[in-house]
Design an enzyme around this catalytic site. Sequence first.
Site, PDB file in Angstrom:
ATOM      1  N   ALA A  51       0.877   1.940   5.941  1.00 20.43           N
ATOM      2  CA  ALA A  51       2.146   1.429   6.469  1.00 20.43           C
ATOM      3  C   ALA A  51       2.900   2.440   7.355  1.00 20.43           C
ATOM      4  CB  ALA A  51       3.018   0.947   5.310  1.00 20.43           C
ATOM      5  N   ARG A  92      -0.532  -6.735  12.839  1.00 19.34           N
ATOM      6  CA  ARG A  92      -0.706  -6.877  11.385  1.00 19.34           C
ATOM      7  C   ARG A  92       0.611  -7.390  10.797  1.00 19.34           C
ATOM      8  NH1 ARG A  92      -3.672  -2.307   8.027  1.00 19.34           N
ATOM      9  NH2 ARG A  92      -4.331  -4.124   6.824  1.00 19.34           N
ATOM     10  N   GLN A 193     -11.116   1.963   1.345  1.00 18.15           N
ATOM     11  CA  GLN A 193     -10.206   3.049   1.725  1.00 18.15           C
ATOM     12  C   GLN A 193     -10.178   4.151   0.672  1.00 18.15           C
ATOM     13  OE1 GLN A 193      -9.560  -0.187   2.030  1.00 18.15           O
ATOM     14  NE2 GLN A 193      -8.190  -0.641   3.756  1.00 18.15           N
ATOM     15  N   ASP A 234       3.080  -1.400   1.184  1.00 10.40           N
ATOM     16  CA  ASP A 234       3.352  -1.831   2.565  1.00 10.40           C
ATOM     17  C   ASP A 234       4.732  -2.452   2.707  1.00 10.40           C
ATOM     18  OD1 ASP A 234       0.298  -1.803   2.268  1.00 10.40           O
ATOM     19  OD2 ASP A 234       0.682  -1.854   4.428  1.00 10.40           O
ATOM     20  N   ASN A 244       1.128  -4.471  -1.836  1.00  9.55           N
ATOM     21  CA  ASN A 244       0.211  -3.363  -1.521  1.00  9.55           C
ATOM     22  C   ASN A 244      -1.227  -3.891  -1.497  1.00  9.55           C
ATOM     23  OD1 ASN A 244      -0.267  -0.570  -0.919  1.00  9.55           O
ATOM     24  ND2 ASN A 244      -1.103  -0.320  -2.974  1.00  9.55           N
ATOM     25  N   LYS A 245      -2.131  -3.005  -1.174  1.00  2.77           N
ATOM     26  CA  LYS A 245      -3.556  -3.341  -1.023  1.00  2.77           C
ATOM     27  C   LYS A 245      -4.058  -4.215  -2.165  1.00  2.77           C
ATOM     28  CE  LYS A 245      -5.718  -2.532   1.660  1.00  2.77           C
ATOM     29  NZ  LYS A 245      -5.916  -3.539   2.743  1.00  2.77           N
TER      30      LYS A 245
HETATM   31  O1  MRU Z   1      -5.094  -2.165   4.936  1.00  8.02           O
HETATM   32  P1  MRU Z   1      -4.557  -0.773   4.863  1.00  8.02           P
HETATM   33  O2  MRU Z   1      -5.607   0.272   4.743  1.00  8.02           O
HETATM   34  O3  MRU Z   1      -3.583  -0.483   5.999  1.00  8.02           O
HETATM   35  O4  MRU Z   1      -3.718  -0.763   3.520  1.00  8.02           O
HETATM   36  C1  MRU Z   1      -2.993   0.403   3.175  1.00  8.02           C
HETATM   37  C2  MRU Z   1      -2.262   0.301   1.894  1.00  8.02           C
HETATM   38  O5  MRU Z   1      -2.268  -0.715   1.238  1.00  8.02           O
HETATM   39  C3  MRU Z   1      -1.445   1.493   1.496  1.00  8.02           C
HETATM   40  O6  MRU Z   1      -1.386   1.612   0.096  1.00  8.02           O
HETATM   41  C4  MRU Z   1      -0.005   1.340   2.027  1.00  8.02           C
HETATM   42  O7  MRU Z   1      -0.024   1.009   3.400  1.00  8.02           O
HETATM   43  C5  MRU Z   1       0.792   2.573   1.831  1.00  8.02           C
HETATM   44  S1  MRU Z   1       0.267   3.919   2.865  1.00  8.02           S
HETATM   45  C6  MRU Z   1       1.246   5.252   2.522  1.00  8.02           C
END
Ligand code: MRU
Length: 338
Positions: A51, A92, A193, A234, A244-245
Amino acid sequence: MTHATPLSITWQDGQLRLLDQRLLPHTVSYLEIENAEQAWEAINTLAVRGAPAIGIAAAYGLVVAMGGVDEADSAHFRAELKRNGDYLVSSRPTAVNLAWAAHRLQARAEREPTHGAIRAEAEAIHEEDRAICRGIGEQAKDLIIPNANVLTHCNAGALAVSELGTATAPLYLSHAEGKPFHVYVDETRPLMQGARLTAFELNNAGISVELICDNMAAALMSQGAVDLAIVGTDRVTRNGDVVNKIGTLNLAVLCGHFGVPFYVACPSSTFDPLTPSGKEVVIEERAPEEVLGEHAAKVSVRNPAFDVTPNSLVSGIITERGVARAPLGDNLAQLLGT
Ligand code: MRU
């Protein structure tokens, strides 16, 4: 021996370079971003992700996109900034930092519609992020007690921000103090990730790290092997729901069941007081190929990139300004002055 993790974003002499995170951990290569389309593509395809990082990348991407626009016509300058901003925000939908960064540049251009002003604003966003991540680390490093076993999901690390990370900031600061602790990293299907990014950067730093499949957390917790979970986010909505993810909700439910504290770390810019609860957040649905990979039967697929963890499952939200605890809605508003 430790290795420096490469910076996710560099900005030098007006040149924006984004680390291509799709190629990590095996290849370190930077994309040179020359226009709005390239910035959009880099964010949409997760060359840059996380994010705060996509907020910073969008801010610089806007500066680059505005390069050919004549500032002598202020109305035209502002209109083009809005048009390019809307375009980049469409790359996004879920992380609030993207729209937040674009709005910051637009607000600056309301007062000062010049290339110099929007560039200064983008540089300020980048610089502030460094201080904010350090602040999150300072607020939370005492949660990492000596010999703690910490579990994290996805990558809320240095690669997802300017440096240090959000969920990982207390880990980096604790490690710098010489405190012993151990980190379990969920691999984080479908795009890995955790396996590709978090394991890579924590290992680079010399932190004790073990990779686990996403479906192993329950077994570890049942054995008392996890003291604490920390993840990024996010978007945190007004009531303290955490977006979040995908898989974060699984982890939070497990933490609730096994009595493991579940913390979320984020900059205050990830708080979205205009959205009442997680129910109203648009969850990005990504391509089926990400889930199918090479081995699955060719069937239809669900691929939501994020999930919503209800505030009731969150032990605390760590920001650079302090830690908000239940009742999260009230305490976040008080902490963040919204
Ligand atoms: O799809 P991504 O890799 O952008 O997802 C990222 C996440 O879900 C992170 O946990 C979130 O963005 C926080 S990053 C400090």
